[in-house]
Design an enzyme around this catalytic site. Structure first.
Site, PDB file in Angstrom:
ATOM      1  N   ASP A  25      -1.889 -11.753  -9.836  1.00 21.69           N
ATOM      2  CA  ASP A  25      -2.699 -11.472  -8.633  1.00 21.69           C
ATOM      3  C   ASP A  25      -4.069 -10.824  -8.877  1.00 21.69           C
ATOM      4  O   ASP A  25      -4.475  -9.911  -8.125  1.00 21.69           O
ATOM      5  CB  ASP A  25      -1.896 -10.593  -7.653  1.00 21.69           C
ATOM      6  CG  ASP A  25      -0.598 -11.255  -7.213  1.00 21.69           C
ATOM      7  OD1 ASP A  25      -0.331 -12.397  -7.625  1.00 21.69           O
ATOM      8  OD2 ASP A  25       0.158 -10.620  -6.448  1.00 21.69           O
ATOM      9  N   LYS A 130       2.275 -17.509  -4.670  1.00 19.57           N
ATOM     10  CA  LYS A 130       3.484 -16.773  -4.274  1.00 19.57           C
ATOM     11  C   LYS A 130       3.302 -16.109  -2.902  1.00 19.57           C
ATOM     12  O   LYS A 130       2.274 -15.481  -2.651  1.00 19.57           O
ATOM     13  CB  LYS A 130       3.866 -15.748  -5.351  1.00 19.57           C
ATOM     14  CG  LYS A 130       2.882 -14.623  -5.578  1.00 19.57           C
ATOM     15  CD  LYS A 130       3.336 -13.810  -6.781  1.00 19.57           C
ATOM     16  CE  LYS A 130       2.603 -12.528  -6.986  1.00 19.57           C
ATOM     17  NZ  LYS A 130       2.603 -11.558  -5.904  1.00 19.57           N
ATOM     18  N   CYS A 163       3.267  -5.659  -7.135  1.00 17.31           N
ATOM     19  CA  CYS A 163       3.605  -7.015  -7.584  1.00 17.31           C
ATOM     20  C   CYS A 163       3.977  -7.090  -9.063  1.00 17.31           C
ATOM     21  O   CYS A 163       4.813  -7.907  -9.453  1.00 17.31           O
ATOM     22  CB  CYS A 163       2.471  -7.969  -7.249  1.00 17.31           C
ATOM     23  SG  CYS A 163       2.331  -8.221  -5.467  1.00 17.31           S
TER      24      CYS A 163
HETATM   25  N1  TIU Z   1      -0.387  -8.048  -5.767  1.00 11.43           N
HETATM   26  C1  TIU Z   1       0.046  -6.948  -5.189  1.00 11.43           C
HETATM   27  O1  TIU Z   1       0.359  -5.957  -5.831  1.00 11.43           O
HETATM   28  N2  TIU Z   1       0.088  -6.941  -3.787  1.00 11.43           N
HETATM   29  C2  TIU Z   1      -0.060  -5.802  -3.027  1.00 11.43           C
HETATM   30  O2  TIU Z   1      -0.009  -5.853  -1.801  1.00 11.43           O
HETATM   31  N3  TIU Z   1      -0.280  -4.636  -3.715  1.00 11.43           N
HETATM   32  C3  TIU Z   1      -0.538  -3.410  -3.187  1.00 11.43           C
HETATM   33  O3  TIU Z   1      -0.595  -2.453  -3.964  1.00 11.43           O
HETATM   34  N4  TIU Z   1      -0.754  -3.276  -1.898  1.00 11.43           N
END
Ligand code: TIU
Length: 223
Positions: A25, A130, A163
């Protein structure tokens, strides 16, 4: 090629022919102002530190012909794959799907949903779209890893305790050996980053190993 990477809680011995790099991500929506991360009240500047180490890890993986997987968290434009709980919880200033400076928040195809410029995938690299936090949930990640006979994952990305941690836990239960690269991960909460990685390596490596990028690079370049 077998390598030994200095790591916590002890050196990780992995065969590079059975190893993939998974970058979680590294999207504008989390790393740049005006995206999903900021809508949740976070200081997104804190994640920028993970970008240069991820660039290095990506270059290392490409130079050594490792399978590279990039994941993206996001949703369909009609929001048909977002549970109400995810839409409503966290009381965001902007909800998933709302318009923002980088397009609709966390929606596939929008600029904010895309990877930061320096970490864009090459055509031969795998992109996993995802809908959840964990990269195995409702995706083809497990299928693709098994198809490539992958046993070890070098894990990077954001955020460490969300994530990245969800993915490591899912991977561990599916039998993968995770080696998390410390500097290549990042959190809006530096303390959470530290503690999340401690949780991985505690109890003899209950979820996997944690290594430093310099040690991984040295181990791969040794031969
Ligand atoms: N990719 C991921 O970690 N999504 C989130 O929403 N992370 C947060 O820390 N909010």
């Amino acid at each position: 090629m077998k390598i030994t990477v200095p790591a916590k809680p002890y050196p990780a011995e992995i065969d590079l022919t059975e190893t993939a790099v998974v970058i979680i991500d590294m999207q504008k929506d989390f790393i740049l102002p005006g995206g999903f991360g900021e809508s949740l009240g976070n200081d997104v500047a804190l994640l920028g530190a993970a970008v240069p180490p991820c660039e290095e890890l990506l270059a290392l993986a490409r130079a050594n012909n490792l399978l590279v997987i990039h994941t993206r968290e996001g949703h369909r434009g009609d929001l048909s794959d977002v549970f109400p709980a995810k839409l409503e919880r966290c009381k965001p200033s902007c909800k998933i799907g709302d318009p923002g400076p980088m397009g609709r928040i966390l929606i596939r195809g929008e600029d904010g949903h895309d990877f930061v410029d320096s970490l864009k995938p090459l055509a031969n690299e795998v992109v996993i779209e995802k809908p959840g936090k964990g990269a195995f949930y409702s995706t083809e990640l497990d299928l693709i890893l098994r198809r490539h006979h992958i046993k070890n994952l070098l894990v990077a990305g954001v955020t460490t305790e969300v994530c990245v941690s969800s993915t490591i836990r899912e991977a561990n239960d599916r039998g993968y050996n995770c080696v998390v690269v410390d500097e290549c991960c990042g959190s809006y909460f530096p303390e959470f980053h530290r503690v999340a990685l401690e949780m991985v390596a505690a109890q003899g490596g209950i979820f996997g190993f944690v290594c430093q990028l310099t040690d991984l690079t040295a181990a791969i370049n040794k031969d």
